[in-house]
Motif scaffolding. Sequence first.
Motif: not given
Length: 210
Positions: A41-64
């Motif tokens: 459940r923790f991953v389900a709640i917070y993973a999209p947030l972290i992934y979004g931070w990675c994308r904001t930092a200009s990482l591609g989908a795989a690296d994110s």
Amino acid sequence: MAQVGRTAIAVMAQTEALTGSSTSSNLLTLVRQHDRDAWRRFVAIYAPLIYGWCRTASLGAADSGDVTQEVFARVFVAINEFRHDRPGDTLRGWLRVICRNKLHDHFRRQADRPLAAGGTSAQGRMANVPMCDDDEPTVVSERHALARRAAELVRGEFEPRTWQAFWITAVEGRTAAEVAERLAMTAGAVRQAKYAVLRRLREELSGEFD
């Protein structure tokens, strides 16, 4: 989408005001115990947030995706280091620090690789990693998203009428008396239903709203 927004706003406002949440069953406590379902459940709640931070930092989908996994690997072993006893401490803020560190690690690994034509150096991309983002609209947006995902996770734990009583009072702003008449419940039962759902949401969002 409008309903999602109203749900998040209602959860944010009312979970922050709710007191007396159980500490034995809240998500953060169970994650610290490495409970498997709590971790899911923790991953389900917070993973999209972290992934979004990675994308904001200009990482591609795989690296994110890779960096997001690295963040959770670090969280798994370091969750007991999270402090929530000082003003301003939030789980979201702690995760942002870990994510920022993992992003720097990622860009350092990329630094010695040849630069693709038209690309940006790892050092240059590292400079774009935000140290923190306390911009109020961003914080509110992120908390809305957390509340929405938590609501989606816990909805199935409640009888439909209990969820309806919560929704109509907390989200639509109807009085307990109005909802009681509509759902053939007592006003007291409506208030109990609303409290039960809010309490559960607060448990699921422990570390962020309490």
